[in-house]
Design an enzyme around this catalytic site. Structure first.
Site, PDB file in Angstrom:
ATOM      1  N   CYS A 202      81.089  -4.174  17.370  1.00  0.00           N
ATOM      2  CA  CYS A 202      82.420  -3.572  17.430  1.00  0.00           C
ATOM      3  C   CYS A 202      82.763  -2.759  16.181  1.00  0.00           C
ATOM      4  CB  CYS A 202      83.485  -4.630  17.697  1.00  0.00           C
ATOM      5  SG  CYS A 202      83.504  -6.025  16.561  1.00  0.00           S
TER       6      CYS A 202
ATOM      7  N   ASP B 111      90.547  -0.242  20.901  1.00  0.00           N
ATOM      8  CA  ASP B 111      89.760  -1.470  20.963  1.00  0.00           C
ATOM      9  C   ASP B 111      88.386  -1.172  21.567  1.00  0.00           C
ATOM     10  OD1 ASP B 111      88.700  -3.981  21.314  1.00  0.00           O
ATOM     11  OD2 ASP B 111      90.427  -4.814  22.379  1.00  0.00           O
TER      12      ASP B 111
ATOM     13  N   HIS C 142      86.114  -3.232  22.537  1.00  0.00           N
ATOM     14  CA  HIS C 142      85.530  -4.408  23.173  1.00  0.00           C
ATOM     15  C   HIS C 142      85.420  -4.325  24.687  1.00  0.00           C
ATOM     16  CE1 HIS C 142      86.740  -5.960  19.181  1.00  0.00           C
ATOM     17  NE2 HIS C 142      85.639  -6.659  19.306  1.00  0.00           N
TER      18      HIS C 142
END
Length: 379
Positions: free
Chosen positions: A53, A261, A263
């Protein structure tokens, strides 16, 4: 060929545990009418889920810098519009292929030199160091990546790095500029008569400032100064997040940070060299996330992009006015001269001997052999 192998790898992953028990032979294995070539498996991870990430956030902040460098800060992606050729070259820098300049493969491999094994989680400073090293192999963007040390930004060092002479510029009259392939074993950068040596007035700067704004949580005294950084026109976002969860912060509203984000797990984009890229997954298709500033992990890295020397001077003035003069407790220091007690500053240069995996990097200016290929992408 790489696209074909990638498809085989994706299929093989579903049977990875089963295939580990098979004998090591040259013959393929056939399962339910489908062929699986054991020799294409490779030995590294087939996914960056669970550990990549921060690397992806590093790609985001660098991509933003390249967009500002080639397309301008006001450029916005519109899937219905024809995209400029520079846009496609930027995308090719980040493809999930080992020979793309800023691919996850290159970042993970370069991180080995920073003490991080492939598959290990990175912090903001480590990613910044990786980007600084990889930028040395990028002859198209000619980006200078400066990572501050000890919470101190040294103006003299930055100007020394951004005004380095000897960066090679592509000669439009030479064979490489027309898309012809150099002699066997040579790249364009290895054929001196095809290049003109000249100093650049200013190499576009990606300035990264790693900070720790507290011990276990962000110290409230830094919050206002932290928010001021997002107001600066040179802002390129912030790398940070929560423990073992990296986010790319792009702004704020009131007492909340706005972030992207990484993810969401997606399949790697398949593309042949020089072909158009399916760019849908490279752009945010939903409203960005928000979180309380007080929930931020204190370890962050501020990013700023300065396309010209005047842009950098303007940033220095803003830092003096908004961060240093108005705040009792400074997030970082901005000094004119190199500290005398520090080792001498030597601008980073591309090493002649490549031992960290960077030998697989394909410079973005070699991804397309001719201007005509760019035009094909835009049809």
């Amino acid at each position: 060929m790489e696209a074909v192998l990638a498809k085989y790898e994706n299929q093989i992953n579903a049977f990875s545990e089963f295939l580990e028990d098979l004998p090591d032979v040259d013959e393929p294995v056939w399962i339910l009418g489908a062929r699986y070539d054991l020799k294409t498996r490779g030995t590294g991870p087939s996914s960056d889920a669970g550990w990549g990430c921060m690397l992806r956030c590093g790609q985001m902040i660098l991509a933003q810098a390249l967009v500002c460098r080639h397309l301008g800060r006001d450029w916005r992606w519109d899937p219905e519009k024809r995209q400029p050729k520079e846009y496609h070259r930027i995308l090719h820098c980040f493809l999930d292929k080992k020979d793309s300049c800023y691919s996850i493969h290159q970042m993970a491999q370069m991180g080995v030199g920073e003490g991080k094994s492939v598959g290990e989680w990175y912090g903001p400073n480590t990613v910044a160091q990786v980007l600084k090293k990889l930028a040395l192999f990028d002859d198209w963007n000619t980006l200078a990546v400066y990572v501050s040390m000890d919470n101190t930004v040294v103006i003299e060092d930055i100007k020394k790095q951004c005004k380095q002479p000897g960066r090679e510029s592509r000669s439009r009259a030479g064979p490489c500029g027309r898309g012809e392939v150099p002699a066997s074993g040579q790249s364009c950068s290895e054929t001196p008569h095809l290049r003109s040596q000249r100093p650049l007035d200013w190499r576009p700067l990606l300035l990264v400032i790693p900070l720790r704004m507290g011990i276990n949580s962000i110290n409230p005294v830094y919050i206002q100064a932290f928010k001021e950084c997002f107001k600066m026109p040179q802002s390129c976002g912030v790398l940070g997040g929560k423990p073992n969860l990296a986010y790319y912060f792009i702004g704020f509203i009131d007492d909340e940070l706005i972030y992207l984000d990484p993810h969401t797990t997606q399949q790697a984009v398949d593309t042949e060299s020089g072909s158009a890229v399916d760019d849908q997954s490279y752009h945010c298709q939903r409203t960005p996330h928000r979180m309380k500033i007080t929930s931020l992990d204190p370890s962050v890295a501020l990013g700023f992009f300065c396309k010209s020397e005047e842009d950098f001077d303007s940033w220095c003035d803003l830092v003096q006015q908004e961060l240093l003069k108005k705040r009792n407790l400074r997030m970082f220091e901005l000094v004119e001269k190199h500290p005398s007690h520090w080792p001498p500053f030597v601008p980073p240069t591309k090493p002649e001997v490549q031992t960290t995996g960077a030998e697989f990097i394909e410079s973005p200016d070699k991804l397309f052999e001719s201007e005509e290929e760019f035009e094909i992408l835009n049809v």
